[in-house]
Design a protein around this motif. Structure first.
Motif, PDB file in Angstrom:
ATOM      1  N   PRO A  76      40.808  37.728  38.041  1.00 52.93           N
ATOM      2  CA  PRO A  76      40.158  36.417  38.147  1.00 52.93           C
ATOM      3  C   PRO A  76      41.118  35.245  38.013  1.00 52.93           C
ATOM      4  CG  PRO A  76      39.745  37.374  36.003  1.00 52.93           C
ATOM      5  CD  PRO A  76      40.429  38.434  36.815  1.00 52.93           C
ATOM      6  N   HIS A 100      42.907  40.084  45.589  1.00 54.17           N
ATOM      7  CA  HIS A 100      41.534  39.572  45.486  1.00 54.17           C
ATOM      8  C   HIS A 100      41.408  38.760  44.211  1.00 54.17           C
ATOM      9  CE1 HIS A 100      37.168  39.537  46.153  1.00 54.17           C
ATOM     10  NE2 HIS A 100      37.065  39.642  44.836  1.00 54.17           N
ATOM     11  N   GLY A 102      39.245  37.010  41.677  1.00 50.93           N
ATOM     12  CA  GLY A 102      37.850  37.030  41.259  1.00 50.93           C
ATOM     13  C   GLY A 102      37.593  38.211  40.353  1.00 50.93           C
ATOM     14  N   TYR A 103      36.392  38.275  39.807  1.00 50.50           N
ATOM     15  CA  TYR A 103      36.012  39.425  38.988  1.00 50.50           C
ATOM     16  C   TYR A 103      35.644  40.594  39.898  1.00 50.50           C
ATOM     17  CZ  TYR A 103      36.261  36.559  34.827  1.00 50.50           C
ATOM     18  OH  TYR A 103      36.724  35.767  33.806  1.00 50.50           O
ATOM     19  N   ASP A 105      33.142  42.483  40.381  1.00 49.91           N
ATOM     20  CA  ASP A 105      31.870  42.572  41.093  1.00 49.91           C
ATOM     21  C   ASP A 105      31.849  41.756  42.382  1.00 49.91           C
ATOM     22  OD1 ASP A 105      31.767  40.059  39.971  1.00 49.91           O
ATOM     23  OD2 ASP A 105      29.905  40.374  38.879  1.00 49.91           O
ATOM     24  N   THR A 106      32.876  40.946  42.624  1.00 44.76           N
ATOM     25  CA  THR A 106      32.974  40.192  43.879  1.00 44.76           C
ATOM     26  C   THR A 106      33.811  40.923  44.925  1.00 44.76           C
ATOM     27  OG1 THR A 106      34.953  38.909  43.236  1.00 44.76           O
ATOM     28  CG2 THR A 106      32.789  38.038  42.583  1.00 44.76           C
ATOM     29  N   LEU A 107      34.372  42.070  44.562  1.00 44.27           N
ATOM     30  CA  LEU A 107      35.170  42.854  45.512  1.00 44.27           C
ATOM     31  C   LEU A 107      34.253  43.742  46.340  1.00 44.27           C
ATOM     32  CD1 LEU A 107      38.134  43.753  46.350  1.00 44.27           C
ATOM     33  CD2 LEU A 107      37.768  45.683  44.783  1.00 44.27           C
ATOM     34  N   PRO A 108      34.365  43.751  47.677  1.00 46.39           N
ATOM     35  CA  PRO A 108      33.526  44.633  48.497  1.00 46.39           C
ATOM     36  C   PRO A 108      33.656  46.097  48.081  1.00 46.39           C
ATOM     37  CG  PRO A 108      34.661  43.029  49.871  1.00 46.39           C
ATOM     38  CD  PRO A 108      35.243  42.880  48.498  1.00 46.39           C
ATOM     39  N   GLU A 137      31.070  49.462  37.984  1.00 45.29           N
ATOM     40  CA  GLU A 137      31.598  48.750  39.147  1.00 45.29           C
ATOM     41  C   GLU A 137      32.889  49.394  39.647  1.00 45.29           C
ATOM     42  OE1 GLU A 137      30.227  46.452  40.927  1.00 45.29           O
ATOM     43  OE2 GLU A 137      28.484  46.086  39.660  1.00 45.29           O
TER      44      GLU A 137
END
Length: 234
Positions: A76, A100, A102-103, A105-108, A137
């Motif tokens: 993040p 990536h 972000g946390y 849960d935002t990763l595809p 996750e």
């Protein structure tokens, strides 16, 4: 500590992070040596997910040892991720990395990965269910049977052993050149912002998240490491 506060803290520390903790490198190096052996059976073109990658220490080690692997670096903190990118440029493996910010849960969910690392990350999730969800996750982004290597501070904080380990850990950090203000911040964080659980509790959390019963493969003071695989029936 709230997610935004945690992100801001690591953004602030990113520039000097590696230097601040350079004296603890022998512990990090021992963890990485074992990590390389744990992952040695993966295919030559494996996809590796590095969760909370920070400045990319474990990513750099694995990229050098396994030249055909591809990496997804997740963090993040944009400042930490930029230091990781610089490491990839210097090491000549930038083309094998996807970054990536972000946390997790935002990763595809796709493409799925063959293995994942997660070092000194889940301990910042103070609520048990949040920690279970976090490992869920990770499991969702791994192939069935995919490997997870994770490490966190762990101990039974109600036991006399914890006081011994904590005292030794703080002395170790001091002798390794960690600055006094960082030591004071760490001691305060352990009491307020870090969920230091027993090794048995951490193991149950990982298992509840869809992994096989984890095996502890590493300990250095308060730091413990576990390895497990995603259950194939999930």
């Amino acid at each position: 500590m709230q997610p935004d506060e945690l992100k801001a803290l690591f953004d602030q520390q990113a520039k000097g992070y590696d230097q601040q903790w350079s004296g603890m490198a022998p512990i990090r190096d021992a963890l990485h040596m074992l990590l390389g052996s744990l992952f040695a059976g993966l295919q030559a073109d494996a996809r590796m997910l590095c969760v909370g990658v920070g400045t990319g220490a474990e990513l750099g080690y694995l990229a050098a040892r396994f030249p055909g692997w591809q990496f997804t670096a997740v963090d993040p903190s944009g400042a930490m991720l930029e230091k990781c990118r610089e490491r990839a440029v210097q090491g000549g493996f930038l083309s094998r990395c996807t970054f990536h910010e972000g946390y997790l849960d935002t990763l595809p969910l796709q493409p799925a990965h063959d293995a994942a690392t997660c070092f000194l990350v889940s301990q910042f999730l103070l609520e048990r269910q949040a920690r279970v969800d976090f490992f869920c996750e990770i499991a969702r982004r791994l192939e069935a049977g995919g490997l997870l290597a994770t490490a966190d501070l762990a101990s039974d904080v109600q036991s006399p052993a914890y006081e011994t380990l904590l005292r030794t850990w703080m002395t170790l950090m001091s002798s390794a050149g960690v600055q006094p203000e960082m030591l004071a911040r760490a001691r305060e964080a352990y009491a307020r912002d870090v969920a230091i659980l027993s090794t048995e509790q951490v193991g149950r959390i990982i298992e509840q998240a869809g992994f096989e019963t984890p095996v502890q493969f590493f300990q250095a003071g308060l730091m413990h490491g576990w390895v497990s695989t995603v259950r194939r029936d999930e």
